[in-house]
Structures are given as C-alpha cells and as structure tokens.
Design an enzyme around this catalytic site. Sequence first.
Site, PDB file in Angstrom:
ATOM      1  CG  ASP A   1      -2.087   0.682   1.036  1.00  0.00           C
ATOM      2  OD1 ASP A   1      -2.012   1.978  -0.029  1.00  0.00           O
ATOM      3  OD2 ASP A   1      -3.255   0.601   1.685  1.00  0.00           O
TER       4      ASP A   1
ATOM      5  CG  HIS B   1      -0.368   1.421  -3.575  1.00  0.00           C
ATOM      6  ND1 HIS B   1      -1.505   1.023  -3.189  1.00  0.00           N
ATOM      7  CD2 HIS B   1       0.041   0.386  -3.886  1.00  0.00           C
ATOM      8  CE1 HIS B   1      -1.922  -0.214  -3.524  1.00  0.00           C
ATOM      9  NE2 HIS B   1      -0.493  -0.792  -3.949  1.00  0.00           N
TER      10      HIS B   1
END
Length: 396
Positions: free
Chosen positions: A205, A228
């Site tokens: 993430d 991310h």
Amino acid sequence: MLCLLPFIADAHIKLFNVAEYGAIADGKEDNSVAFLKAWSDACKWNGSATVLIPKGTYMLKSVIFKGPCNDSITFQIKGVLKAPIDPSLLTDQKWINFRYIDQLNVNGGGTLDGQGSATRRKCKNNANCEILFTTMDFDFITNGHVQNLHSIDSKGGHFIVFGCENMTFTDLTLKSPEHNRNTDGIKIAQTNGINITSVKIGTGDDCVAMISGTKNAWISNVVCGPGHGISVGSLGKNDGETDVEDIVVKNCTFVGTSNGLRIKTWAAPLKKTLNASNFVYEDIVMNSVQNPIVIDQQYCPLHQCDLKEISHVQISNVTYRNIRGSSETDIAVNFNCSKDKPCQKITLDNINLWRYGVRGKGRPLLRNNCFKVEGASYGKQTPPSCIAHRATPLST
Ligand SMILES: *[C@@H]1O[C@H](CO)[C@@H](O)[C@H](O)[C@H]1NC(C)=O
Ligand SMILES: *[C@@H]1O[C@H](CO)[C@@H](O)[C@H](O)[C@H]1NC(C)=O
Ligand SMILES: *[C@@H]1O[C@H](CO)[C@@H](O)[C@H](O)[C@H]1NC(C)=O
Ligand SMILES: *[C@@H]1O[C@H](CO)[C@@H](O)[C@H](O)[C@H]1NC(C)=O
Ligand SMILES: *[C@@H]1O[C@H](CO)[C@@H](O)[C@H](O)[C@H]1NC(C)=O
Ligand SMILES: *[C@@H]1O[C@H](CO)[C@@H](O)[C@H](O)[C@H]1NC(C)=O
Ligand SMILES: *[C@@H]1O[C@H](CO)[C@@H](O)[C@H](O)[C@H]1NC(C)=O
C-alpha cells in the site's frame, strides 16, 4: 578500570529486562504478561528507564504500553517480536500499541514480525476473519523517537501515528509482500511535527500516507518500492477531518511503485472546505513508476462513487522541484483537480520524466494532464508542462 566503563555510562538509566520478568524466547509462548510487568515498573521509575528485549524470538499478543511515565522511557528491541498467526489473539486492530507517553524511544536493531502472510492464508476462506492489525501504533505520543528497527510481513499497516507531536522515525526498514493489500508503511493522522528520514519501505500500500490533520511533516531519504508511493490523503470523505499543511518530501526514490508523489481526495459532500496546502516535493528520483506525479480529486479506488459529486478539498501552494526518472505509463504529470475547488499555486520546476526503458534520442514523449489547475512552471519541462511556463520563479 576499563570493564567498569559501560556500567558507568549507563548508570543513570535503569534497565528493566523482560527476561527477568519471566519472558521466554521460544517463539511460542505468549509474553504479554512479562512485557507489561516490565513496562509498568519502568514507567513508574523516577528517572530514565529502559525496557530491554534481549536477543531471541518472543511471541506477543496484542499489548498496550500506556503512559504517562515518570521520565523518558526506552523500549529497546534487540530480539524478534512475533505476532500470533491466529487473529483471535489480537484486539482492536493493533498489535503493539504505545499511548500517552512523553519522550518515548523505540529502538534496538530488532525485528517486528507481523506474520501477515500466514494470517492471510489462514483467513483465506473465512469472511469473518479479521486480518488488518497494525504492527505498531503510536497514539498521543509527544517527543518520540523510533529508530533502527525492522518491521516485516505486517498484517495491516506497519506504523500508525495518531494524535502525536514531535516524532522522528529514522533508520528503519519496513517490508511486506506487494500483494498483501492494506499494508501501509507509515500512516499519519492528527499529528503535528513528524520527521521520517533514512527509511526503506517496500509494501502493498502507500509507503507513507498523510491523512487528516498532518502538519509539519519532513520526509527525506526514503526509498519506496514496491508500494503505492508517498501520499497525502485520501482526504475529504468525512466531516470532522482537519487540514493537512506544511509538508516537505525531499531526496526520495521510488522504485517500481504504482504511484510516486500523490495527493488524493474523494469527491464527496463536506460541510466546509478542507485545505491541503504548502507542500514541497524536491530532489525526487522515479524509477519505473506507473504514475510519477498525481493529484486525483476524484479518488475512488473501488469505483463505487457518485460521479456527480465533486471534491471540496482545496489544494494549494504545492511545488514539485527537480523531479526526474522514468514512467511506466504515458502520463508523467496528472493533475486532475476539482471543478469546484481548482488547484491553486501549483509549481513545476525542473521536471525530467521519460518513458521507462527508452532514453536518449527518439524516445517517445510522455504527456501531462491538467484539469482545473492554476500555477506556473519553470526551468526544464520534459514532457512539456500543461501549466503556463515562466522564465523565473515568483518569490513565495
Ligand atoms: C513518580 O514521580 C512522582 C513525582 O516525582 C513521585 O511522587 C512518584 O513516587 C514516582 N513514582 C515512583 C514509583 O517512583
Ligand atoms: C523524583 O526525582 C526528582 C528529581 O530527580 C526528585 O526531586 C523527587 O524527589 C523524586 N521523587 C521520588 C518519589 O523519588
Ligand atoms: C515540540 O517541539 C517544539 C519545537 O521544538 C516545542 O516548542 C514544543 O513544545 C514541542 N511539543 C511538545 C508537546 O513537547
Ligand atoms: C524535522 O526536521 C527539520 C529540518 O531538519 C527540523 O527543522 C524540525 O525541527 C524537525 N522536526 C522534528 C519533529 O524533529
Ligand atoms: C539521499 O538519500 C539517499 C538514500 O536514499 C542517501 O544515501 C543520500 O545520502 C541522501 N542525500 C542527501 C544529500 O541527503
Ligand atoms: C507556500 O509553501 C511554502 C513551503 O511550505 C511556504 O514557505 C510559503 O510560505 C507558502 N506560501 C504561502 C503563500 O502560503
Ligand atoms: C480525471 O478524472 C476523471 C474522473 O475520475 C476521469 O474520468 C479521467 O479519466 C481522469 N483523467 C485522467 C487523465 O486521469
């Protein structure tokens, strides 16, 4: 005389060794009782105290280390702390939680093993099985230093920082498999003053996520990937969120991430405007990043949003300076701002982004996308900027 030196050096710090409180380093038996007893004594000590976790592997259920303590306190992890695989041994979405402590140090060179992959395997066919437990959660800590630790295979996020003031995170490695979703590296909310330096994050993430109420954040020498990217947001989904201001992201590198520098806001109705302002992104290297620079004010990862809604987050005074490297897609800079609150004072200064794998003459030019952006660009702009180009920067 020499042999006395270490004793003299540490004489003013009282040591509380968990082994002396009955902790067993067999990697199986739960040690939460021993750890909490050691903490309780250290916290009450009238002077600097250190809770020592020696070398060895210690299984630990969910624990809350609570202050206030009588003086500065250090949690020194030399060994490996292992979370249980069975999520029923954990509570409140947290594994290790520090709360209400001034002058907390967490360090020691040891490892936090969340055993996230094993838990995900165990929970695979069970919809009721909770998997997202944060490895280490800092709530209402002031003047905290987290240094020289490894966090691996978290179940949920690695570190959450909530309601804190004056925090530093340095010399850390955070690592979770890329396919383990919702494993944010460091997630920050309602925190004023946080420095993150010399940290290596590879996860499933955001490497760093700065959400509601993050102020005075300084992020430098971070290597992110996979992951991310370094994100502000997502913001603007709920009333009661507060502004995000004064963020510096400097000398960071992204390797194979889905995003690089991203600001994301939901298109959702809010009672009042939320501000995201005064950000500087400087000296950034992108290495095969899908979306190097993104402002997305229609953030909607699960595609279940009302597209008629518009974002009420005002993004302003954001500078991108000396950003170079490669993109995996054709769009280098994607500013997709709000119809209602166009982005203001956005500056692009010396940007050089190319298509991954193709350098030199003849490489295809990338595109930039600008929707509802007001600002200026300076210096080199590759690909050409879609914000008006000026010869010299305006003074800020
Ligand atoms: C903690 O500090 C307070 C104030 O100095 C003192 O009254 C108290 O006895 C201390 N606690 C312990 C366990 O020493
Ligand atoms: C705690 O320490 C302070 C300063 O070091 C001292 O003044 C105080 O008397 C101590 N309290 C106790 C209960 O020992
Ligand atoms: C945080 O640091 C600032 C600047 O050093 C200082 O003024 C402030 O008192 C600190 N906050 C807390 C809660 O200690
Ligand atoms: C973070 O670093 C900046 C720049 O080095 C410094 O001015 C600031 O005081 C630091 N803040 C904290 C909370 O350590
Ligand atoms: C930039 O960050 C890298 C690590 O990513 C570090 O090795 C280097 O020393 C940093 N440079 C400066 C000027 O801080
Ligand atoms: C814009 O942000 C920079 C960097 O945080 C800050 O120094 C400057 O004062 C801000 N400008 C305005 C007009 O707020
Ligand atoms: C901008 O956002 C809109 C709404 O989500 C989306 O349809 C569009 O594809 C985006 N544009 C780019 C270039 O990403």
